[in-house]
Design an enzyme around this catalytic site. Structure first.
Site, PDB file in Angstrom:
ATOM      1  N   HIS A 176       0.934  -1.330   0.033  1.00  0.00           N
ATOM      2  CA  HIS A 176       0.144  -0.074   0.143  1.00  0.00           C
ATOM      3  C   HIS A 176       0.885   1.304  -0.055  1.00  0.00           C
ATOM      4  CE1 HIS A 176      -3.324   2.555   0.559  1.00  0.00           C
ATOM      5  NE2 HIS A 176      -3.945   2.246   1.409  1.00  0.00           N
ATOM      6  N   ASN A 179      -2.892   6.998  -1.001  1.00  0.00           N
ATOM      7  CA  ASN A 179      -3.985   7.369  -0.332  1.00  0.00           C
ATOM      8  C   ASN A 179      -3.589   8.139   0.944  1.00  0.00           C
ATOM      9  OD1 ASN A 179      -5.652   6.384  -2.242  1.00  0.00           O
ATOM     10  ND2 ASN A 179      -6.461   4.848  -1.048  1.00  0.00           N
ATOM     11  N   TYR A 181      -1.074   7.518   3.065  1.00  0.00           N
ATOM     12  CA  TYR A 181      -0.417   7.076   4.093  1.00  0.00           C
ATOM     13  C   TYR A 181       0.978   6.922   3.992  1.00  0.00           C
ATOM     14  CZ  TYR A 181      -5.543   5.818   4.773  1.00  0.00           C
ATOM     15  OH  TYR A 181      -6.817   6.040   4.963  1.00  0.00           O
ATOM     16  N   ASN A 236      -6.806  12.569   2.422  1.00  0.00           N
ATOM     17  CA  ASN A 236      -5.841  12.746   3.584  1.00  0.00           C
ATOM     18  C   ASN A 236      -4.964  13.924   3.240  1.00  0.00           C
ATOM     19  OD1 ASN A 236      -6.504  10.732   5.361  1.00  0.00           O
ATOM     20  ND2 ASN A 236      -5.321   9.196   4.448  1.00  0.00           N
TER      21      ASN A 236
END
Length: 364
Positions: A176, A179, A181, A236
């Site tokens: 991942h 987004n 993170y 975010n």
């Protein structure tokens, strides 16, 4: 129905053999327990969706104290691995394939979710929003800049999670890097203002991603590893000064890895940043390209038929339609999802969406 349903044709993503090109995108649903252990609810949920060509699990914590939600799963403890074993066993018994998405929440981790521990990020820049915590809705906190001497611990955490994923019976892993993170915040210049070897140029900003990727590939082999990125997504509080250029850089660099796939999010949840990242990726990436974000069945099939993509990952449609593949095959109406139950505990809105009747399948 389309006359050439190429989405139902098999494909090999590296060494992962799929029966169709309709993938289940990662979807955080907050149904693990307070110790981030998958339980029977999650076993049923994923097994019910085993007809997807590939299930990509929700974002899964690679180490302690990197939680960005309430009750998302982890894969760093023995109990979590045991819980995931039940999930993978149930999916495999129904003939499905499943990979786990390995994740660190980075600056999206609130102290109230992580034993009072301040989150880490490339630079001390907070998300401009609020987050649900056990103590109610709170503003995101300012993260501390991740020091150089702690970066090896992060890489080791991802590697151990990859080892644990093998023990849990997964068919592969997805990194991942999307987004907003941890890994994504290193990649994009809106959140990375470092002046050391992990900041500045694209080569430096992508360094951590590729160091983690190297570690994971040591465990699994490149042909069972995928990666997800979101160069345009503003979720975010994310921004990048040149998302198309970032995509070009990643396409060239990732091509050398010969991964199972690159899972590319094509647009911005927030509707602010624009750009055609799919075309750049297709032109410059030598490997399987998975499309994602807002595809209808018809658009997805056309994109694969025209070789713009190799497969498509569907998110929200799989929430309300565990039998999404059958519904596409039979041109059946889709169930409507209930957003009020996306993150609530229990089976409601998780395991209670109706399946097609057998008579509908026979008559189709």
């Amino acid at each position: 129905m389309l006359t050439q349903p190429i989405l139902f044709s098999p494909i090999s993503l590296g060494s992962i053999e799929l029966s169709n090109r309709i993938l289940m995108a990662p979807l955080t649903r907050a149904r693990a327990d307070k110790h981030h252990i998958p339980g029977p609810l999650m076993v049923q949920h994923y097994a019910d969706r085993a007809t997807a060509g590939l299930i990509i699990t929700e974002a899964t914590m690679v180490m302690k104290n990197c939680s960005a939600f309430i009750n998302e799963p982890g894969i760093y403890s023995e109990a979590q691995v045991a819980g995931w074993k039940e999930v993978t066993k149930a999916v495999h018994q129904k003939g499905g394939k499943i990979v786990v998405q390995l994740w660190h929440g980075g600056r999206a981790c609130h102290p109230d979710l992580n034993n009072g521990i301040q989150p880490v990020a490339p630079s001390p820049i907070a998300i401009e929003d609020e987050v649900h915590t056990p103590n109610g809705l709170k503003p995101y906190t300012t993260p501390r800049e991740l020091p150089l001497d702690e970066i090896p611990e992060i890489i080791a955490g991802f590697k151990q999670a990859a080892i644990n994923a093998k023990e849990a019976g997964f068919d592969g892993v997805e990194l991942h890097a999307a987004n907003g993170y941890l890994l994504d915040t290193f990649l994009r210049d809106g959140t990375n203002q470092r002046e050391d070897q992990y900041g500045g140029s694209l080569e430096n900003r992508s360094r951590l991603i590729f160091e983690v990727l190297d570690a994971i590939c040591e465990v699994w082999g490149n042909d069972k590893v995928g990666i997800r990125t979101s160069p345009l997504n503003g979720f975010n509080s994310m921004k990048d000064s040149d998302p198309v250029g970032t995509t070009f850089w990643l396409a060239e660099k990732l091509s050398h890895y010969q991964l199972a796939y690159w899972h590319l999010m094509r647009s911005d949840f927030m509707g602010e940043q624009q750009g055609d990242v799919n075309t750049i990726a297709r032109e410059h990436y030598q490997g399987n390209l998975i499309g994602n974000m807002g595809y209808s069945y018809e658009e997805a099939d056309s994109a694969v038929l025209d070789k713009q993509l190799d497969a498509v990952a569907f998110g929200v449609p799989f929430i309300a339609n565990p039998d999404l593949v059958a519904r596409f095959q039979t041109d059946s109406e889709l169930n409507e999802p209930n957003p009020d139950t996306f993150y609530t505990p229990g089976p409601e809105g998780y395991n209670d969406y109706p399946l097609l009747d057998q008579k509908d399948l026979v008559s189709a």
